[in-house]
Design an enzyme around this catalytic site. Structure first.
Site, PDB file in Angstrom:
ATOM      1  CB  CYS A   1      -1.066  -0.106   1.059  1.00  0.00           C
ATOM      2  SG  CYS A   1      -2.358  -1.168   1.595  1.00  0.00           S
TER       3      CYS A   1
ATOM      4  CB  CYS B   1       0.537  -7.347   5.653  1.00  0.00           C
ATOM      5  SG  CYS B   1      -0.022  -9.319   3.902  1.00  0.00           S
TER       6      CYS B   1
END
Length: 246
Positions: A211, A239
């Site tokens: 991201c 993540c």
């Protein structure tokens, strides 16, 4: 042999010798996996360098039936969307796009702020959980196997990854990591030789792309994952898609 018989045989081979698949080439292991599990097998792509290599390999095996999905977190870079469109056009394939649940996102942002990832490791992991892990699980619940672009040299948390694994965090489905033993040089050599579109952030010093708020360029000599969550001291920079420790 029926598809179900193939799955049974695949699992028998794995249970008898989990290391059996380590000697297989990326092409061979993809061919076997696709033949065994199709159509209930798909590749999870974030459209980094490793991922465009795997898409090319899969397309050469399975053509238009190549099944690719991506997790659109809502915080991706424009360059990622650009390469996604280029890949779609080059191979004439559909890309299944999974979005986070809007109610979960709205609640999270209302309570924690839009850039909560900078507040603490706990809040960053919450953001990853809602934007990535939950959509992934929705996708995987209807699959028998999934394919990733993991490589062992990316980070120490992936150093023991195998070409075929049982994904215990996702209902014990099969997880295929066909280029887990490739080096970074091998990845880029394949991209250049086969003229594959790639994310232009790589040309700007981004070896790993996630991201936009959580990824930056790295300096020469830095670790390949140094640009991910760079403000955190925690060495276990994942993540939750591939490593589920708290």
């Amino acid at each position: 042999m029926s598809n179900n018989d193939g799955k049974i045989e695949f699992m028998k081979l794995y249970s008898e010798n989990p290391s059996k698949f380590e000697a297989e080439t990326a092409k061979d292991i993809l061919s076997l996996s696709i033949k065994t599990f199709s159509p209930k097998i798909a590749f999870a792509s974030s459209f980094g360098a490793e991922d465009v290599v795997i898409i090319d390999l899969m397309y050469n095996i399975h053509g238009d039936n190549t099944r690719v999905f991506t997790l659109d977190t809502g915080r991706l870079n424009p360059e990622t969307y650009d390469v996604m469109d280029k890949i779609r056009k080059k191979y004439s394939i559909s890309i299944e796009t999974m979005f986070p649940d809007y109610m979960e996102v709205e609640k999270m942002v209302t309570e924690n702020g839009v850039n909560l990832m900078y507040n603490s490791v706990q809040e960053r992991k919450l953001c990853c959980e809602i934007r990535k892990v939950h959509p992934l699980r929705r996708m995987l619940k209807d699959l028998d196997a999934w394919i990733t672009g993991l490589r062992r040299e990316q980070t120490f948390t992936r150093s023991n990854a195998k070409k075929v694994e049982i994904d215990e965090s996702n209902n014990n489905i099969i997880k295929i990591n066909p280029i887990v033993d490739w080096t970074n040089d091998m990845v880029w050599d394949y991209i250049k030789k086969n003229n594959i579109p790639y994310n232009k952030l790589h040309d700007k010093g981004y070896p790993s792309i996630g991201c936009a708020p959580c990824t930056r360029a790295v300096a020469a000599g830095e670790d390949l994952r140094a640009g991910r969550w760079w403000w955190e001291n925690d060495l276990h920079k994942e993540c939750g898609l591939h490593w589920n420790k708290n």
